[in-house]
Design an enzyme around this catalytic site. Structure first.
Site, short mmCIF file in Angstrom:
data_model
loop_
_atom_site.label_atom_id
_atom_site.label_comp_id
_atom_site.label_asym_id
_atom_site.label_seq_id
_atom_site.Cartn_x
_atom_site.Cartn_y
_atom_site.Cartn_z
NE ARG A 1 28.92 -62.05 -74.98
CZ ARG A 1 29.29 -61.09 -75.67
NH1 ARG A 1 30.63 -60.97 -75.55
NH2 ARG A 1 28.80 -61.01 -76.85
CG ASP B 1 31.97 -66.20 -66.32
OD1 ASP B 1 31.82 -65.61 -67.35
OD2 ASP B 1 31.27 -65.44 -64.76
NE ARG C 1 32.28 -66.91 -60.52
CZ ARG C 1 33.31 -67.21 -61.08
NH1 ARG C 1 33.68 -67.22 -62.79
NH2 ARG C 1 34.28 -68.00 -60.53
#
Length: 250
Positions: free
Chosen positions: A56, A58, A203
């Site tokens: 999934r 972002d 990230r």
């Protein structure tokens, strides 16, 4: 009913991530809508096939090799399914391949590894034409220091400090077997491969390594951040636009 494996690439700039959300544009939602139109061309309100992604991504994150699986009842060939989708999908989403898969294939549960690349840039003149896919750095970074810090993150660890979901209840242990950092003509590339990644994990890792590269923390501090198992101990979450899912392993 046949099971299909799709290889998808997309520019995530204007989407709210992969997973469909009410009243918001998502990658999954766009593709499911086109597949529904393909399967039920004469129905104004048609069933929507369940497109299962390998992960999934972002909001704002891109992909060159997202894998998805979907079960459909159609006489169209794999190439015809691909061509139909690409005819009606927006220009920032493309189905690269469609292949028949075994009935038991599941894009998410059968995935054994993923490769991500994060792209940043430092220099006096920022790039114009790929500006949507890189993060511009205000300060230069020390590549060697970041490489030393990255070594502490490789292997099997509890990455709770690098998880963006504070309410995540399941195990946060993951295996990251490769982190490569290189510079090329002002661009700084972080390539990570692992068995799986937590929400925002790549990230946050990049944001923490950039702190090391800027001299704000030392490479050895990354070991302490891991052991803290506290999101507040790690660095900031790097901007989404620099991240791209390159490939998924099965």
């Amino acid at each position: 009913m046949k099971n299909y494996k799709l290889k998808i690439e997309y520019d995530g700039s204007r989407y709210f991530g992969w997973e469909h959300q009410p009243d918001k544009p998502t990658i999954q939602g766009k593709i499911e809508s086109v597949l529904s139109r393909m399967l039920y061309p004469d129905q104004e309100i048609a069933p929507v096939p369940d497109l299962i992604g390998a992960g999934r991504t972002d909001a704002g994150v891109h992909a060159r090799g997202m894998i998805a699986s979907v079960k459909m009842d159609t006489d169209l060939s794999c190439d015809q399914i691909r061509d139909y989708c690409n005819r009606y999908l927006p220009d920032d989403i493309a189905i690269r391949e469609v292949n028949l898969a075994s009935d038991r294939f599941h894009a998410r549960y059968n995935a054994v590894g993923k490769t991500y690349r994060y792209s940043a840039f430092y220099g006096p003149v920022h790039p114009v034409f790929n500006r949507k896919y890189i993060s511009i750095l205000e300060n230069d970074v020390d590549i060697e220091k970041m490489q030393r810090a990255a070594a502490f993150l490789q292997g099997s660890h509890d990455f709770r400090s690098f998880c963006g979901n504070s309410r995540f209840k399941k195990s946060t242990v993951r295996v990251v077997d490769r982190i490569e950092i290189r510079r090329s003509k002002g661009y700084i590339y972080f390539t990570l491969h692992g068995t799986g990644f937590l929400q925002n994990m790549v990230r946050i890792i990049v944001g923490t390594l950039l702190l090391v590269g800027q001299g704000r923390i030392e490479p050895e501090d990354v070991k302490n951040i891991l052991e803290a198992r506290d999101r507040k101990a790690a660095g900031p979450t790097a901007p989404a636009k620099g991240l791209m899912l390159l490939s998924v392993d099965y």
